[in-house]
Scaffold this active site. Structure first.
Site, PDB file in Angstrom:
ATOM      1  N   ASN A   1      79.200  45.606   6.155  1.00 58.88           N
ATOM      2  CA  ASN A   1      77.779  45.931   5.938  1.00 58.88           C
ATOM      3  C   ASN A   1      77.693  47.207   5.127  1.00 58.88           C
ATOM      4  O   ASN A   1      78.667  47.963   5.051  1.00 58.88           O
ATOM      5  CB  ASN A   1      77.086  46.141   7.296  1.00 58.88           C
ATOM      6  CG  ASN A   1      77.748  47.256   8.093  1.00 58.88           C
ATOM      7  OD1 ASN A   1      78.842  47.070   8.636  1.00 58.88           O
ATOM      8  ND2 ASN A   1      77.117  48.407   8.131  1.00 58.88           N
TER       9      ASN A   1
ATOM     10  N   HIS B   1      86.290  40.762  20.027  1.00 61.14           N
ATOM     11  CA  HIS B   1      87.571  41.459  20.144  1.00 61.14           C
ATOM     12  C   HIS B   1      88.345  40.838  21.297  1.00 61.14           C
ATOM     13  O   HIS B   1      88.078  41.139  22.460  1.00 61.14           O
ATOM     14  CB  HIS B   1      87.364  42.947  20.418  1.00 61.14           C
ATOM     15  CG  HIS B   1      86.734  43.659  19.267  1.00 61.14           C
ATOM     16  ND1 HIS B   1      87.465  44.151  18.213  1.00 61.14           N
ATOM     17  CD2 HIS B   1      85.452  43.945  18.991  1.00 61.14           C
ATOM     18  CE1 HIS B   1      86.653  44.710  17.340  1.00 61.14           C
ATOM     19  NE2 HIS B   1      85.418  44.605  17.784  1.00 61.14           N
TER      20      HIS B   1
ATOM     21  N   ALA C   1      86.639  46.633  10.940  1.00 67.49           N
ATOM     22  CA  ALA C   1      85.382  46.411  10.220  1.00 67.49           C
ATOM     23  C   ALA C   1      84.752  47.780   9.999  1.00 67.49           C
ATOM     24  O   ALA C   1      84.860  48.659  10.853  1.00 67.49           O
ATOM     25  CB  ALA C   1      84.447  45.540  11.051  1.00 67.49           C
TER      26      ALA C   1
ATOM     27  N   TYR D   1      84.131  53.782  22.652  1.00 70.21           N
ATOM     28  CA  TYR D   1      82.742  53.636  23.108  1.00 70.21           C
ATOM     29  C   TYR D   1      82.591  52.691  24.296  1.00 70.21           C
ATOM     30  O   TYR D   1      81.558  52.662  24.952  1.00 70.21           O
ATOM     31  CB  TYR D   1      81.812  53.219  21.954  1.00 70.21           C
ATOM     32  CG  TYR D   1      82.111  51.884  21.312  1.00 70.21           C
ATOM     33  CD1 TYR D   1      81.888  50.682  21.971  1.00 70.21           C
ATOM     34  CD2 TYR D   1      82.605  51.834  20.013  1.00 70.21           C
ATOM     35  CE1 TYR D   1      82.163  49.469  21.368  1.00 70.21           C
ATOM     36  CE2 TYR D   1      82.883  50.620  19.392  1.00 70.21           C
ATOM     37  CZ  TYR D   1      82.663  49.443  20.081  1.00 70.21           C
ATOM     38  OH  TYR D   1      82.942  48.242  19.480  1.00 70.21           O
ATOM     39  N   GLU D   2      83.630  51.910  24.577  1.00 71.13           N
ATOM     40  CA  GLU D   2      83.566  51.027  25.756  1.00 71.13           C
ATOM     41  C   GLU D   2      83.823  51.800  27.046  1.00 71.13           C
ATOM     42  O   GLU D   2      83.666  51.249  28.136  1.00 71.13           O
ATOM     43  CB  GLU D   2      84.612  49.916  25.630  1.00 71.13           C
ATOM     44  CG  GLU D   2      84.332  48.927  24.519  1.00 71.13           C
ATOM     45  CD  GLU D   2      85.507  47.983  24.302  1.00 71.13           C
ATOM     46  OE1 GLU D   2      85.697  47.079  25.121  1.00 71.13           O
ATOM     47  OE2 GLU D   2      86.251  48.188  23.325  1.00 71.13           O
TER      48      GLU D   2
ATOM     49  N   HIS E   1      75.066  44.559  15.355  1.00 70.12           N
ATOM     50  CA  HIS E   1      76.452  44.164  15.642  1.00 70.12           C
ATOM     51  C   HIS E   1      76.657  42.704  15.251  1.00 70.12           C
ATOM     52  O   HIS E   1      77.711  42.331  14.730  1.00 70.12           O
ATOM     53  CB  HIS E   1      76.743  44.381  17.129  1.00 70.12           C
ATOM     54  CG  HIS E   1      78.169  44.162  17.509  1.00 70.12           C
ATOM     55  ND1 HIS E   1      79.214  44.857  16.944  1.00 70.12           N
ATOM     56  CD2 HIS E   1      78.734  43.304  18.378  1.00 70.12           C
ATOM     57  CE1 HIS E   1      80.355  44.441  17.448  1.00 70.12           C
ATOM     58  NE2 HIS E   1      80.104  43.489  18.328  1.00 70.12           N
TER      59      HIS E   1
ATOM     60  N   HIS F   1      87.868  50.012  22.337  1.00 74.08           N
ATOM     61  CA  HIS F   1      87.237  51.127  21.625  1.00 74.08           C
ATOM     62  C   HIS F   1      86.882  52.251  22.598  1.00 74.08           C
ATOM     63  O   HIS F   1      86.598  51.999  23.770  1.00 74.08           O
ATOM     64  CB  HIS F   1      85.956  50.659  20.926  1.00 74.08           C
ATOM     65  CG  HIS F   1      86.187  49.617  19.884  1.00 74.08           C
ATOM     66  ND1 HIS F   1      86.343  48.286  20.204  1.00 74.08           N
ATOM     67  CD2 HIS F   1      86.302  49.707  18.539  1.00 74.08           C
ATOM     68  CE1 HIS F   1      86.548  47.595  19.082  1.00 74.08           C
ATOM     69  NE2 HIS F   1      86.531  48.433  18.067  1.00 74.08           N
TER      70      HIS F   1
ATOM     71  N   SER G   1      87.826  43.067  13.761  1.00 75.52           N
ATOM     72  CA  SER G   1      86.832  42.015  13.466  1.00 75.52           C
ATOM     73  C   SER G   1      87.129  41.388  12.114  1.00 75.52           C
ATOM     74  O   SER G   1      87.333  42.097  11.128  1.00 75.52           O
ATOM     75  CB  SER G   1      85.431  42.614  13.413  1.00 75.52           C
ATOM     76  OG  SER G   1      85.160  43.312  14.584  1.00 75.52           O
TER      77      SER G   1
ATOM     78  N   MET H   1      84.399  52.818  13.872  1.00 74.89           N
ATOM     79  CA  MET H   1      84.521  53.360  15.238  1.00 74.89           C
ATOM     80  C   MET H   1      85.901  53.128  15.839  1.00 74.89           C
ATOM     81  O   MET H   1      86.031  53.057  17.068  1.00 74.89           O
ATOM     82  CB  MET H   1      83.458  52.715  16.136  1.00 74.89           C
ATOM     83  CG  MET H   1      82.036  52.908  15.629  1.00 74.89           C
ATOM     84  SD  MET H   1      80.846  52.046  16.668  1.00 74.89           S
ATOM     85  CE  MET H   1      79.352  52.174  15.680  1.00 74.89           C
ATOM     86  N   SER H   2      86.918  53.000  15.009  1.00 77.75           N
ATOM     87  CA  SER H   2      88.249  52.704  15.566  1.00 77.75           C
ATOM     88  C   SER H   2      89.342  53.276  14.677  1.00 77.75           C
ATOM     89  O   SER H   2      89.091  54.138  13.831  1.00 77.75           O
ATOM     90  CB  SER H   2      88.429  51.188  15.694  1.00 77.75           C
ATOM     91  OG  SER H   2      88.532  50.597  14.425  1.00 77.75           O
TER      92      SER H   2
HETATM   93  N1  HPA Z   1      79.052  52.083  11.215  1.00 77.08           N
HETATM   94  C1  HPA Z   1      80.010  52.283  12.138  1.00 77.08           C
HETATM   95  N2  HPA Z   1      80.928  51.362  12.438  1.00 77.08           N
HETATM   96  C2  HPA Z   1      80.870  50.185  11.809  1.00 77.08           C
HETATM   97  C3  HPA Z   1      79.892  49.914  10.840  1.00 77.08           C
HETATM   98  C4  HPA Z   1      78.931  50.909  10.535  1.00 77.08           C
HETATM   99  O1  HPA Z   1      78.031  50.735   9.684  1.00 77.08           O
HETATM  100  N3  HPA Z   1      80.113  48.653  10.391  1.00 77.08           N
HETATM  101  C5  HPA Z   1      81.201  48.182  11.071  1.00 77.08           C
HETATM  102  N4  HPA Z   1      81.669  49.109  11.916  1.00 77.08           N
END
Ligand code: HPA
Length: 289
Positions: free
Chosen positions: A247, A74, A126, A98-99, A259, A96, A43, A223-224
C-alpha cells in the site's frame, strides 16, 4: 456492568537457552536435513512453501519457545525441505511486537536457526510505500533500516557467548542481495532498493509521521523484520530482507489504510514472489554445489 476481559499476555514465559536446546532436538528428530538457508515468510510470501520437495512441517506450537502468531495472514509453521537440491527452512508467519510478545520471543526463532546451523537468512515482509515512485505490488530490497520501534531486542540479559554491542554498519549482506537482484531481473520483478523504517504499530502512521520519515531517509515503513535482523547479526548470520509494498503509506493517497487491503494486495503478489524466489533458490543452489 460489563466485565472487562482479563488481560492476557501473548506468551507467559520468556524463552531460555533450555528452550533453544529443546527446539533443536525436536527439529533434528523430525528431519535429517541441515539447512544453510532459512527464509521468513511475511504477508504475501507464504506460497513459497510450495517450492519445497518432500517438506516436513512443524507448527510453532510443537517448537518450545516459539511464539504463537495471532494475526490473520501469519501462519506459524516451520517447513523443512529441499529446493533445487538445497536444504531450506521456511518459517511461515511471524509474531509481531504489537501482538504483545516480548522481544525475546519474537526473535527466538532466529536464535534457533543460528544454533541449528543456518548461515543465510532472508526476511520478507509487507510494507507501506513512502518513496513517491513506489506502487502497490512493487518490491524493495532493504539497503539499510531505521529502528523507530522504541526498543532493541538486545536490551536485557546477555545470551551466553554473544556480545550485545552488535555492529550494524553492514547489516545487509551484499552477496545475498546480488542473488535476489539477479533473480528479480530474470523474472522481471519490479525491485527497488531502499531504507525500511520499523515502527511498533499496530495503528498505522499519521500523514505527518510519514512526511517526517521521508525526511529521515525512509523509503518504506513496516512493523517487523528489524528485531530479527539485529538478532541475526548478533548470531553472525548473513542477512537479506525484502518488502512487498502492499500500500502507499498514510497520506500518500486519499484512501484510508486497512489491514484487509494489505492482505488482499499481499495475496495478489504471491505468484510473483514464488517465481522470484524459485529463481533465487536456483542461484543459491548453484553457489553451494
Ligand atoms: N505502515 C506500517 N506497516 C505496514 C504498512 C504501513 O503502511 N503496510 C504494511 N505494513
Amino acid at each position: 456492568m460489563r466485565k472487562l476481559a482479563a488481560h492476557q499476555s501473548a506468551d507467559p514465559a520468556e524463552p531460555t537457552p533450555a528452550h533453544l536446546e529443546a527446539a533443536l532436538r525436536r527439529l533434528r528428530r523430525r528431519s535429517p536435513l541441515q539447512p544453510r538457508l532459512a527464509i521468513v515468510l511475511g504477508s504475501g510470501f507464504g506460497g513459497l512453501t510450495g517450492l519445497l520437495a518432500q517438506p516436513v512441517t512443524l507448527s510453532y506450537a510443537q517448537l518450545p519457545g516459539f511464539p504463537r502468531p495471532t494475526v490473520p495472514g501469519h501462519g506459524g509453521r516451520l517447513c523443512i525441505g529441499t529446493c533445487h537440491g538445497v536444504p531450506v527452512a521456511l518459517l511461515q508467519g511471524r509474531a509481531h511486537f504489537y501482538e504483545g510478545h516480548s522481544w525475546a520471543r519474537i526473535t527466538f526463532p532466529v536464535r534457533v536457526l543460528a544454533a541449528w546451523g543456518v548461515r543465510d537468512l532472508v526476511l520478507t515482509n509487507a510494507a507501506g510505500g513512502i518513496r513517491r515512485s513506489f506502487r502497490p505490488g512493487d518490491f524493495m530490497l532493504l539497503r539499510d533500516h531505521i529502528n523507530l520501534m522504541g526498543d532493541n531486542p538486545l536490551r536485557g540479559p546477555e545470551w551466553p557467548g554473544l556480545t550485545r554491542f552488535v555492529d550494524l554498519t553492514r547489516a545487509y549482506d551484499p552477496t545475498l542481495a546480488r542473488g535476489l537482484v539477479h533473480a528479480a531481473r530474470a523474472r522481471r520483478v519490479r525491485l527497488h532498493r531502499g531504507v525500511y523504517l520499523a515502527v511498533s504499530g499496530p495503528s498505522f502512521e499519521t500523514p505527518a509521521e510519514i512526511r517526517a520519515f521521508a525526511r529521515l531517509g525512509a523509503d518504506a515503513v513496516g512493523m517487523s523484520t528489524v528485531p530479527e535482523v539485529i538478532v541475526a547479526r548478533q548470531c553472525g548470520l548473513r542477512v537479506a530482507a525484502v518488502s512487498c509494498i502492499t500500500n502507499l503509506a498514510a497520506g500518500r493517497n486519499r484512501n484510508p489504510l486497512s489491514h484487509q487491503e494489505i492482505l488482499d494486495q499481499a495475496d495478489r503478489i504471491t505468484r510473483t514472489a514464488v517465481a522470484w524466489f524459485s529463481e533465487f533458490l536456483r542461484w543459491y543452489a548453484a553457489r553451494h554445489e
